[in-house]
Design an enzyme around this catalytic site. Structure first.
Site, PDB file in Angstrom:
ATOM      1  CB  SER A 143       0.122   5.822  13.869  1.00  0.00           C
ATOM      2  OG  SER A 143       1.230   6.437  14.500  1.00  0.00           O
ATOM      3  CE1 TYR A 156       3.710   1.707  12.787  1.00  0.00           C
ATOM      4  CE2 TYR A 156       4.274   3.964  13.367  1.00  0.00           C
ATOM      5  CZ  TYR A 156       3.471   2.859  13.515  1.00  0.00           C
ATOM      6  OH  TYR A 156       2.399   2.897  14.374  1.00  0.00           O
TER       7      TYR A 156
END
Length: 255
Positions: A143, A156
């Site tokens: 990501s 995250y």
């Protein structure tokens, strides 16, 4: 030696990037092992793609947080399909938008166990099959959060920085073997990701308002392209964002 029709194992294949990658690679003639916790979804997808493209498929339940679940799924997939050539360690999630000190154990453990531990377990179980086949490609799904931290995403972001580190380490560890390693690191993409993270469909929809996000198919195309390149070419890291997204926290939104 690269097979004409590689056997591809995908975790988190019930929706989003995983399902889109399954659809695109099936159209290329790849055989598929599809796993997810929502086994009825992957079974339906596997049946659909086998019928549409004449490929061999295997579908099974897998919870990448649990070693026994991963080991069983990978072993059964390899046995059913006659081996494995490609691993797409796609299963992952974000849970909540908490400040670091507010993060509940439930959300902390869900992200770290799935995004980090689950990836290790998938590769640990799958790599011996790639080595046995004599050719392979491993895809990490990272990501932009693995490159830039942002408020409300500490855990995250930490998990995706971990994915980046694991991909870089594995690339070094298998260097000299006929196995490529690629991390595909998307920005804003409209899948079920925000629905899971925010637990509110209207809030999830608002994340993408006024801009054009990536789709699951866009990320699947990145995987297809990396896989199709000649064997002497390894795309180590591919960061892909929608044109409307300049960084993890800069997005152009039309009025």
């Amino acid at each position: 030696m690269r097979p004409d029709h590689p056997i591809v194992l995908i975790t988190g294949a019930s929706s989003g990037f995983g399902a889109a990658t399954a659809r695109l690679l099936a159209a290329q003639g790849c055989h598929l092992a599809l796993g997810a916790r929502r086994v009825e979804r992957v079974q339906a997808l596997a049946d659909e793609l086998a019928k549409a493209h004449g490929i061999r498929t295997f579908a099974g339940a897998v919870d990448t947080r649990h070693t026994a679940s991963v080991d069983t799924f990978v072993a059964e997939a390899a046995e059913a399909l006659g081996g494995l050539h490609v691993l797409v360690a796609n299963a992952g999630l974000a849970s909540g938008t908490f400040k670091l000190w507010e993060t509940p154990d439930e959300d902390l453990e869900a992200m770290m166990r799935t995004n980090v531990e689950g990836v290790v377990k998938t590769i640990r179980a799958g790599l011996p099959h790639l080595r046995k086949a004599g050719w392979g490609h491993i895809f990490f799904i990272g990501s932009v959060a693995g490159h830039q931290a942002y408020e409300g995403g500490g855990v995250y972001c930490a998990s995706k920085h971990g994915v980046k580190a694991m991909a870089q380490s594995l690339r070094l560890e298998v260097c000299g073997e006929p196995i490529r390693v690629t991390s595909v690191d998307p920005g804003l993409a409209e899948t079920e990701f925000s629905n899971v993270r925010l637990k509110d469909d209207s809030k999830a929809k608002a994340v993408y308002q006024g801009m054009t996000p990536l789709s699951g198919g866009d990320v699947a195309e990145c995987i297809r392209w990396c896989l199709a390149l000649p064997d002497h070419v390894n795309i180590d890291e591919l960061i892909v964002k929608p044109t409307d997204q300049g960084s993890a926290f800069k997005v152009h939104r039309k009025a």
